[in-house]
Design an enzyme around this catalytic site. Structure first.
Site, PDB file in Angstrom:
ATOM      1  CB  CYS A  42      16.825   8.387  -6.489  1.00  0.00           C
ATOM      2  SG  CYS A  42      15.250   9.527  -6.301  1.00  0.00           S
ATOM      3  CG  HIS A  94      15.157   4.754  -7.532  1.00  0.00           C
ATOM      4  ND1 HIS A  94      14.560   4.669  -6.669  1.00  0.00           N
ATOM      5  CD2 HIS A  94      14.898   5.712  -8.173  1.00  0.00           C
ATOM      6  CE1 HIS A  94      14.085   6.228  -5.645  1.00  0.00           C
ATOM      7  NE2 HIS A  94      14.240   6.537  -7.264  1.00  0.00           N
ATOM      8  CG  ASN A 101      10.668   8.152  -5.357  1.00  0.00           C
ATOM      9  OD1 ASN A 101      11.691   7.728  -4.888  1.00  0.00           O
ATOM     10  ND2 ASN A 101      11.098   9.094  -6.732  1.00  0.00           N
TER      11      ASN A 101
HETATM   12  O1  UT7 Z   1      14.183   9.327  -7.971  1.00  0.00           O
HETATM   13  C1  UT7 Z   1      13.807  10.341  -9.387  1.00  0.00           C
HETATM   14  C2  UT7 Z   1      12.891  11.107  -9.516  1.00  0.00           C
HETATM   15  N1  UT7 Z   1      10.974  11.062  -9.827  1.00  0.00           N
HETATM   16  C3  UT7 Z   1      11.108  10.232 -11.118  1.00  0.00           C
HETATM   17  O2  UT7 Z   1      11.919   9.283 -11.228  1.00  0.00           O
HETATM   18  C4  UT7 Z   1       9.533  10.340 -11.917  1.00  0.00           C
HETATM   19  C5  UT7 Z   1       9.930  10.504 -13.417  1.00  0.00           C
HETATM   20  N2  UT7 Z   1       9.127  10.479 -14.010  1.00  0.00           N
HETATM   21  C6  UT7 Z   1       7.279  10.333 -13.958  1.00  0.00           C
HETATM   22  O3  UT7 Z   1       7.076   9.282 -12.570  1.00  0.00           O
HETATM   23  C7  UT7 Z   1       6.254  10.651 -14.450  1.00  0.00           C
HETATM   24  O4  UT7 Z   1       7.131  11.344 -15.362  1.00  0.00           O
HETATM   25  C8  UT7 Z   1       5.019  11.096 -13.953  1.00  0.00           C
HETATM   26  C9  UT7 Z   1       4.333  10.127 -13.558  1.00  0.00           C
HETATM   27  C10 UT7 Z   1       5.747  12.335 -12.872  1.00  0.00           C
HETATM   28  C11 UT7 Z   1       4.056  11.801 -14.683  1.00  0.00           C
HETATM   29  O5  UT7 Z   1       3.619  10.403 -15.476  1.00  0.00           O
HETATM   30  P1  UT7 Z   1       3.619  10.675 -16.809  1.00  0.00           P
HETATM   31  O6  UT7 Z   1       2.902  10.288 -17.721  1.00  0.00           O
HETATM   32  O7  UT7 Z   1       5.425  11.705 -17.754  1.00  0.00           O
HETATM   33  O8  UT7 Z   1       2.796  12.689 -17.106  1.00  0.00           O
HETATM   34  P2  UT7 Z   1       2.873  14.395 -17.835  1.00  0.00           P
HETATM   35  O9  UT7 Z   1       3.378  14.395 -16.910  1.00  0.00           O
HETATM   36  O10 UT7 Z   1       2.690  14.192 -19.212  1.00  0.00           O
HETATM   37  O11 UT7 Z   1       1.039  14.431 -17.742  1.00  0.00           O
HETATM   38  C12 UT7 Z   1       0.351  14.256 -18.429  1.00  0.00           C
HETATM   39  C13 UT7 Z   1      -0.862  14.439 -17.571  1.00  0.00           C
HETATM   40  C14 UT7 Z   1      -1.076  16.344 -17.217  1.00  0.00           C
HETATM   41  O12 UT7 Z   1      -2.065  16.526 -18.057  1.00  0.00           O
HETATM   42  P3  UT7 Z   1      -2.413  17.615 -19.497  1.00  0.00           P
HETATM   43  O13 UT7 Z   1      -0.871  18.327 -19.489  1.00  0.00           O
HETATM   44  O14 UT7 Z   1      -1.780  16.869 -20.605  1.00  0.00           O
HETATM   45  O15 UT7 Z   1      -3.795  18.034 -19.907  1.00  0.00           O
HETATM   46  C15 UT7 Z   1      -0.264  16.340 -16.157  1.00  0.00           C
HETATM   47  O16 UT7 Z   1      -0.868  17.614 -15.665  1.00  0.00           O
HETATM   48  O17 UT7 Z   1      -1.322  14.573 -16.700  1.00  0.00           O
HETATM   49  C16 UT7 Z   1      -1.673  15.051 -15.793  1.00  0.00           C
HETATM   50  N3  UT7 Z   1      -1.326  15.217 -14.675  1.00  0.00           N
HETATM   51  C17 UT7 Z   1      -1.682  14.547 -13.660  1.00  0.00           C
HETATM   52  N4  UT7 Z   1      -3.301  13.864 -13.823  1.00  0.00           N
HETATM   53  C18 UT7 Z   1      -4.059  13.501 -12.611  1.00  0.00           C
HETATM   54  C19 UT7 Z   1       0.065  14.629 -13.870  1.00  0.00           C
HETATM   55  N5  UT7 Z   1       0.389  14.559 -12.480  1.00  0.00           N
HETATM   56  C20 UT7 Z   1      -1.607  14.422 -12.521  1.00  0.00           C
HETATM   57  C21 UT7 Z   1      -1.612  13.532 -11.408  1.00  0.00           C
HETATM   58  N6  UT7 Z   1      -3.477  13.484 -10.996  1.00  0.00           N
HETATM   59  N7  UT7 Z   1      -1.139  13.106 -10.127  1.00  0.00           N
END
Ligand code: UT7
Length: 332
Positions: free
Chosen positions: A117, A257, A287
């Site tokens: 990215c 980004h 993204n």
């Molecule tokens: O370009 C560079 C690369 N990428 C990035 O910069 C991305 C960086 N990371 C992020 O943007 C965020 O960490 C995410 C959007 C990927 C995830 O958001 P988060 O608030 O950090 O969520 P989390 O990973 O802590 O997950 C919270 C919950 C989990 O469930 P449990 O374990 O609490 O029951 C996940 O399984 O949300 C769940 N979850 C979802 N639920 C519904 C993860 N993805 C989804 C989804 N829909 N798509």
């Protein structure tokens, strides 16, 4: 060749996105997710996805043609094409060679650069050096991605985030005192394991992380990248401004980004800048990796939001892990 000039900047800019729109509601039918979760946790409402039979280079070519037209420069005048991409159509020929052929840029040397990215900022940094030394005069820097082709469409952790797009800039000599004032790039390969997309080699650990049959899809530890991203965006912005001896108050707008609205807001808060000073379009495109910053720049330029003399910062982070920032005094 010798065109030595101390001021190097963006002469023309263009972008291209696939027509096909994939909404959060479409994704609700594909994985266990909801529009509410995606909007709240990422700020993304929809994204653009290529048809299976269309290569990513198609977008890069379109974006490049638009940038050339904007600059008023013919493809034959281009000395070098740098394509920043983590999703090349082929390992060889490179995306840059494919686009060189599509454009008929017969004089241009061509190579791909992969800093995920952060690729567009890395590409601008390389182009700036080549032109400043007088080695080349006009360079096309293109951020071109087809992330849909390495996405596991059954993995809700990633498939709601990534998408396709391309943005291109013609870089060349500009009026003295304008253009790229400074760039700063960095990397920490120790953190590389947090975003992986295997290619010619794959470990058992990589395979175990992927549920899909295709073990070469993109995998990410979102939480780890999130923490890194907020910290590094602040660091890279502060560092490039300090090195340039200008302040946040001197800036018209920051182009971060576009990965997640919460990362952008978190970094803006740490920097102490208001949201109006930070460009966002993540809600429309998700993204799109190296294409994210030039697509944003093109949108802002075409909307008339950038005036000659405005100081702007481009700041990116991503796979590698890598980061980078550039300060530009807009010269168009
Ligand atoms: O370009 C560079 C690369 N990428 C990035 O910069 C991305 C960086 N990371 C992020 O943007 C965020 O960490 C995410 C959007 C990927 C995830 O958001 P988060 O608030 O950090 O969520 P989390 O990973 O802590 O997950 C919270 C919950 C989990 O469930 P449990 O374990 O609490 O029951 C996940 O399984 O949300 C769940 N979850 C979802 N639920 C519904 C993860 N993805 C989804 C989804 N829909 N798509």
């Amino acid at each position: 060749m010798n065109f030595q000039n101390n001021s190097v900047g963006i002469l023309g800019i263009g972008s291209a996105l696939p027509e096909k729109v994939l909404t959060n509601f479409d994704l609700e039918k594909m994985v266990d997710t909801s529009d509410e979760w995606i909007t709240k946790r990422t700020g993304i409402s929809e994204r653009r996805i290529l048809d299976e039979n269309t290569p990513g280079s198609h977008l890069g070519t379109k974006a490049a043609k638009r940038a050339l037209e904007d600059a008023g420069i013919a493809a034959e005048e281009i000395d070098l094409i740098i394509v920043a991409t983590e999703t090349p159509d082929y390992l060889t020929p490179s995306m840059s060679c494919i686009i060189q052929s599509n454009l008929g840029a017969s004089k241009a040397a061509a190579f791909d650069l992969n800093s995920a990215c952060t690729g567009f900022v890395y590409g601008l940094t390389v182009a700036n050096q080549f032109i400043k030394t007088g080695f080349y005069k006009y360079i096309l820097v293109i951020g071109c991605e087809a992330l849909s082709k390495v996405t596991d469409w059954k993995d809700r952790n990633t498939c709601v985030l990534f998408a396709d797009g391309a943005g291109a800039a013609v870089v060349g000599p500009v009026e003295e005192g304008y253009g790229i004032l400074n760039t700063y790039i960095g990397a920490d390969g120790n953190l590389g394991k947090n975003i992986t997309a295997p290619c010619c080699f794959i470990t058992d650990e990589d395979k175990a992380k992927r549920e899909s049959e295709n073990k070469r899809v993109l995998w990410m530890d979102g939480g780890e990248v999130f923490k890194f991203a907020v910290r590094i965006m602040e660091h890279a912005t502060v560092k490039v401004l300090e090195d340039t001896k200008i302040t946040l108050d001197d800036l018209k707008i920051i182009f971060p980004h576009q990965a997640n609205i919460r990362i952008i807001d978190g970094a803006a808060k740490r920097l102490g800048v208001s949201q109006e000073k930070v460009f966002t379009n993540v809600h429309k495109y998700g993204n799109i990796s190296s294409a994210s910053i030039p697509v944003g720049l093109d949108e802002a330029d075409k909307a008339g939001s950038l005036k000659k003399g405005d100081n702007i910062v481009l700041v990116g982070f991503g796979g590698g892990l890598t980061w980078g920032a550039a300060v530009i005094k807009w010269s168009k």
